[in-house]
Write a protein that holds these residues in place. Structure first.
Motif, short mmCIF file in Angstrom:
data_model
loop_
_atom_site.label_atom_id
_atom_site.label_comp_id
_atom_site.label_asym_id
_atom_site.label_seq_id
_atom_site.Cartn_x
_atom_site.Cartn_y
_atom_site.Cartn_z
N SER A 295 78.12 74.90 40.77
CA SER A 295 77.34 75.43 40.73
C SER A 295 76.75 77.44 40.96
O SER A 295 75.28 77.24 40.05
CB SER A 295 76.95 75.61 42.86
OG SER A 295 77.18 74.16 42.39
N ASP B 219 76.08 77.45 37.01
CA ASP B 219 74.95 76.84 36.74
C ASP B 219 73.28 78.29 37.47
O ASP B 219 72.85 78.22 36.43
CB ASP B 219 74.18 75.56 37.09
CG ASP B 219 75.20 74.60 36.36
OD1 ASP B 219 75.44 74.40 35.47
OD2 ASP B 219 75.79 73.81 37.38
N ALA B 220 74.17 78.55 38.13
CA ALA B 220 72.44 79.45 38.70
C ALA B 220 72.15 80.93 38.05
O ALA B 220 71.51 81.05 37.56
CB ALA B 220 73.82 79.61 40.14
N THR C 141 69.01 76.30 42.42
CA THR C 141 69.93 75.30 41.37
C THR C 141 71.24 75.33 41.33
O THR C 141 72.29 74.53 41.37
CB THR C 141 69.54 76.55 40.12
OG1 THR C 141 68.48 76.06 39.78
CG2 THR C 141 71.09 75.82 39.41
N ALA D 44 70.65 68.11 40.61
CA ALA D 44 70.53 69.54 39.37
C ALA D 44 69.39 68.87 39.01
O ALA D 44 68.40 69.66 38.31
CB ALA D 44 71.82 69.11 38.53
N ALA E 166 66.61 70.80 40.89
CA ALA E 166 66.22 72.08 40.53
C ALA E 166 65.41 72.45 39.57
O ALA E 166 64.72 72.79 38.74
CB ALA E 166 67.47 72.66 41.28
N GLY E 167 66.20 71.68 38.02
CA GLY E 167 65.66 71.75 36.90
C GLY E 167 64.48 71.18 37.09
O GLY E 167 63.41 71.93 35.94
N ILE F 87 68.28 74.10 30.39
CA ILE F 87 68.26 72.55 31.54
C ILE F 87 69.34 71.80 31.14
O ILE F 87 70.39 71.82 31.83
CB ILE F 87 66.79 72.86 32.18
CG1 ILE F 87 66.54 73.53 33.60
CG2 ILE F 87 67.79 71.51 33.73
CD1 ILE F 87 65.88 73.55 33.93
N GLN G 276 73.63 72.14 31.50
CA GLN G 276 74.16 70.65 32.20
C GLN G 276 75.07 69.32 30.75
O GLN G 276 76.07 69.41 31.65
CB GLN G 276 72.64 69.77 32.65
CG GLN G 276 71.55 69.55 33.45
CD GLN G 276 72.29 69.90 34.72
OE1 GLN G 276 72.75 69.45 34.87
NE2 GLN G 276 72.25 71.64 35.59
#
Length: 380
Positions: free
Chosen positions: A235, A238-239, A261, A272, A275-276, A299, A303
């Motif tokens: 996470s 990703d963030a 995110t 995900a 948030a995307g 994104i 992903q």
């Protein structure tokens, strides 16, 4: 009349009546049907008790999750000479300080910009609706109104739903504070006295049952710790990547979207996606169609990196759950217990998988011991 061969065995199938065979099949089916009904009844009773005791079960579950995060530093401190109480206190106080620092840095901006985030998301939904009504789709208003109204109302009430969903069943602010305090106290005792639990359980349950319980609980602890730590790392990556892209592109509310995110990463697949989609909508309204497409590309790329590299490498060894199982578990947990249910659904599914695998191993070991090694027939 010729006499039957002395060495020929009688055929049992020839002596059995057709009704006897059908009756045996019906009895077998009835037995398993009763077993299924009994299991379903037990599951219903368990669910009823969980719902009634949710205010107690939730702090315990959250304390176990936090304990899996704090146990490695606590163990490191104890191996370097600190007593368990001192090591647990340092770990818990450090966790509280870190959490307070993150809240002080992020929450004010999130709270200040949350209405703007909801408004921009609403504008994005309306803009998408206008495009759907135009060529080439030309979808009618009545087909979109119900869906748009549901999405808009969901976005506008999201902050309230999050506040009430985190502690479902705990309604007042005082109860929330009591629950948070209880989580911290339980976490302290879990990381302080955790190593004493298994020997005590061994004494209570006996050597044979204690051996199985110890093995299963050790596996569950490893799975939970691996899930929380790796999910937090995934996470965070990703963030950071998505947040950096949003900042570079000048998308409004980039910090808020990065925080969402990160939090959404703890609800695999669904978090995900939500948030995307939110980030794309905000970019669409704030920066236009081209920027929204670039954000969508970022994104999707992140992903893909997560799904093809990070998740298999970091989580496959500990979780070993198919994506369908994860999705169904999140759907069931979210529908029953809200956001917390969606967050706890994957660890619970992983725990059930650990128990099922261990039972399968014991069944395989028992059947292998019963059949014994196959021996070749000795030639005459």
């Amino acid at each position: 009349m010729s006499e039957p061969n002395k060495g020929q065995e009688p055929d049992d199938r020839a002596t059995r009546d057709r009704g006897d065979v059908i009756g045996a099949g019906i009895l077998w089916l009835a037995k398993w049907a009763l077993c299924v009904i009994a299991i379903a009844a037990g599951a219903w009773v368990l669910g009823f008790l969980v719902a009634k005791l949710w205010v107690v079960i939730l702090p315990v579950a959250l304390a176990i999750v936090v304990s899996t995060v704090l146990w490695p530093p606590t163990r490191w401190l104890t191996t370097h000479g600190l007593r368990p109480a001192a090591a647990a206190s340092i770990a818990v106080l450090g966790f509280i300080g870190l959490l307070a620092g993150v809240i002080a840095l992020i929450v004010p901006s999130v709270v200040d910009q949350a209405p703007e985030l909801a408004d921009k998301s609403t504008e994005g939904v309306n803009q998408v609706r206008d495009w759907l009504q135009g060529p080439p789709l030309r979808i009618r208003d009545e087909q979109l109104d119900s869906a748009v109204d549901a999405i808009v109302s969901r976005l506008q009430s999201s902050s309230e739903q999050i506040a009430t969903g985190v502690f479902s069943g705990v309604s007042t602010a005082t109860s929330v504070l009591v629950a948070l305090f209880l989580v911290l106290v339980l976490t302290f005792f879990f990381v302080k006295d955790g190593p004493r639990f298994l020997p005590w359980l061994h004494i209570i349950s006996g050597s044979r049952s204690g051996k199985h319980l110890e093995e299963v609980l050790n596996r569950i602890w490893v799975v939970l710790g691996g899930f929380i730590r790796t999910q937090a790392l995934v996470s965070l990556i990703d963030a950071v990547l998505i947040g950096a892209g949003l900042v570079i592109l000048g998308v409004p509310l980039a910090l808020v979207l990065a925080v969402i995110t990160f939090l959404g990463g703890f609800v695999p697949i669904v978090g995900a996606f939500v948030a995307g989609a939110l980030a794309v909508l905000v970019a669409l309204v704030g920066n236009g169609f081209v920027t929204a497409l670039i954000v969508l590309g970022i994104i999707v790329a992140v992903q893909q990196l997560e799904g093809n590299v990070l998740q298999p490498v970091l989580q496959s060894r500990s979780m070993r759950l198919h994506a369908v199982i994860v999705l169904l578990a999140i759907t069931a947990g979210g529908s029953l217990y809200g956001i917390v249910g969606a967050f706890l659904a994957v660890p619970v599914a992983a725990i059930v998988a650990v128990i099922v695998r261990y039972i399968g191993e014991q069944i395989d070991a028992a059947t292998a011991a019963a059949t014994g090694p196959e021996t070749e027939p000795t030639p005459e």
